[in-house]
Design a protein around this motif. Sequence first.
Motif, mmCIF file in Angstrom:
data_model
loop_
_atom_site.group_PDB
_atom_site.id
_atom_site.type_symbol
_atom_site.label_atom_id
_atom_site.label_comp_id
_atom_site.label_asym_id
_atom_site.label_seq_id
_atom_site.Cartn_x
_atom_site.Cartn_y
_atom_site.Cartn_z
ATOM 1 N N GLY A 236 -49.024 101.936 91.887
ATOM 2 C CA GLY A 236 -49.827 100.898 91.234
ATOM 3 C C GLY A 236 -51.254 100.889 91.755
ATOM 4 O O GLY A 236 -52.222 100.742 90.983
ATOM 5 N N PRO B 129 -57.640 103.562 80.815
ATOM 6 C CA PRO B 129 -56.330 103.084 81.249
ATOM 7 C C PRO B 129 -55.559 104.222 81.892
ATOM 8 O O PRO B 129 -55.631 105.378 81.435
ATOM 9 N N SER C 126 -54.810 101.882 89.744
ATOM 10 C CA SER C 126 -56.036 101.067 89.789
ATOM 11 C C SER C 126 -57.243 101.915 90.159
ATOM 12 O O SER C 126 -58.317 101.782 89.567
ATOM 13 N N THR D 229 -58.230 104.176 87.219
ATOM 14 C CA THR D 229 -58.901 103.398 86.170
ATOM 15 C C THR D 229 -60.342 103.095 86.565
ATOM 16 O O THR D 229 -61.266 103.188 85.750
ATOM 17 N N GLU D 230 -60.529 102.755 87.827
ATOM 18 C CA GLU D 230 -61.878 102.448 88.323
ATOM 19 C C GLU D 230 -62.774 103.692 88.294
ATOM 20 O O GLU D 230 -63.940 103.614 87.913
ATOM 21 N N SER E 55 -46.504 102.691 87.072
ATOM 22 C CA SER E 55 -47.378 101.529 86.955
ATOM 23 C C SER E 55 -48.571 101.883 86.098
ATOM 24 O O SER E 55 -49.055 103.023 86.127
ATOM 25 N N TYR F 206 -53.545 93.612 81.736
ATOM 26 C CA TYR F 206 -54.234 94.710 82.409
ATOM 27 C C TYR F 206 -53.401 95.416 83.478
ATOM 28 O O TYR F 206 -53.886 96.330 84.145
ATOM 29 N N ALA F 207 -52.173 95.001 83.661
ATOM 30 C CA ALA F 207 -51.304 95.654 84.647
ATOM 31 C C ALA F 207 -49.862 95.563 84.171
ATOM 32 O O ALA F 207 -49.404 94.492 83.770
ATOM 33 N N ARG G 285 -52.519 100.507 84.697
ATOM 34 C CA ARG G 285 -53.669 99.620 84.834
ATOM 35 C C ARG G 285 -54.627 99.917 83.692
ATOM 36 O O ARG G 285 -54.635 101.024 83.146
ATOM 37 N N SER G 286 -55.453 98.938 83.347
ATOM 38 C CA SER G 286 -56.252 99.114 82.141
ATOM 39 C C SER G 286 -57.714 98.739 82.329
ATOM 40 O O SER G 286 -58.103 98.160 83.340
#
Length: 575
Positions: free
Chosen positions: A367, A380, A371, A374-375, A394, A422-423, A396-397
């Motif tokens: 997860g 996503p 993240s 995505t960053e 997992s 978003y998760a 993330r968006s």
Amino acid sequence: MIYKWNYEALTTQQKEQRDELAKKLGISPVLCQLLIQRGLSSVEDARKFFHPNLRDLHDPFLLPDMDKAIKRIEMALGQKQRILIYGDYDVDGTTAVALVYKFLRKFTTNLDYYIPDRYDEGYGISEQGIDYAEETGVKLIIALDCGIKANEKIDYAKSKGIDFIIGDHHMPDDVLPDAVAVIDAKRLDSVYPYEHLSGCGVGFKLVQALAQNNKIDFSEITDLLDLVAVSVASDIVPITGENRILTHYGLKQINSNPSLGLKGIIDICGLTYKNITVNDIIFKIGPRINASGRMMKGKEAVDLLLSNTIEDAREKSMNIDHYNDDRRELDKRITDEAIQFIDENVNMKEKKSIVIYNETWHKGVIGIVASRLTEKYLRPAVVLTQSQGLITGSARSVMGFDVYKAIESCKDILENFGGHTYAAGLSLKEENLKEFKRRFEALSLEMIAPEMMRPQINVDAELNFNEINTKFIEDLSGFAPFGPDNLNPIFVTCGVMDYGTSKLVGKDNVHLKLEMIDDTTSVPVNGIAFRQRDSYEKVKSSVPFDICYTLEENTHNGKTNIQLYVKDIDMGQLG
């Protein structure tokens, strides 16, 4: 990284409302603009916002099935039935279990708690957990932060003569589990005025209802609010409405008289003499509680939160701190592997989403890796590994893309899924992986516009340096606690000049320490721009530039100063 700055000026009507609020409240028009942007246009709304009050919490019995839940718990207490508190292995779940357990243990010793193993059992209600309940004589399970989709597991428990109360905050399916009570403000038939409670928040409402029904004064349960604040901050739910009230008072509890378990974590984080904020929970306290479930057993986090002595809390906190160190190393290694794989695959660069699978990756950190991807790539990301014979992962968006709905649209090929906008999390059989990748990317192509893949900064208001004074900072502090839907405001000041003393600082000179003036002041204002070495020449060029930033209080050597945390440096974005 080149950011796009978004700024929406007030309408003529909103400007009139802003000026009226400024006159009546006696605060800066800029701050009144922030109120209006948050939908607070009346003096009464503003005063409630600035002065959160526990009396404004909603009646817990407005939650669906709360009356049924209280009746069943009181029956269990009256008949001395064994009760099991069951929760997810993350911060929200473990704080929820600790909170309800702390309250109920005042009235019964026939009580236990259970956190499923992330690796052996997976997310949510497990047959192993129900079997454990049967073996230990449990007649009632109270599930928190999970269970809303556990229809088959609830039926399994019923076949063994075990009742379930579900207290969840995730999206339900069309058919609810056949439990004694299903408490969830997101139920379609819910009339509860606020739907964004954390799982621990739902646990607190359960305790509030029990106290209310048994004439226990509300002051007897306020010491539990420190756990609610930790859950709200860590689970990234909106800090608005009821959550804002709970977090406000929870932070007060954390800073004045935290539970021994939290005190142990606070000490190990080096936060002992600091005024703890939501950010401290997100970046220091929460990750350590989470590390227990990621690396070992989530139950250890509950053990810590229920510590009865400071010595016990310190020992358990040190163990969890070691888990967090291990988690950091693992997280970095897997993130580096994922980035290398993406960068070496040209096809992935052309896509609008990332779906990446490696059966050897550690389930506890995927997860976090999602993240980070995505960053970095502004897309996503779904990160998958293998667990219990299934592919599990997992997601993330990015802003504007509902990853939960995207995953839900693939539910016919999934074994399980759940989460938020978003998760989200999911599991599927290996033979369905290719089809899942195809569908998820197709949805991304359809739904993600090019501008969603460009980093953006939403600016709240323009500010001149002469407006930044002690009163402004004091009034701004009334907007806290900050979090989703009530973010720390981002200000912009245009036409800024280097005072002549700005310089590069930090290891390898990667940060930019700024001393600036604008047309309204000759006294330099201090700022820090982390990892913005590339802007140094721009700042030193004797050409005016624009900055967007948040305002923070910085304490050094016992002295507190106002400092600008500069998000970006550019020229003419608002012109």
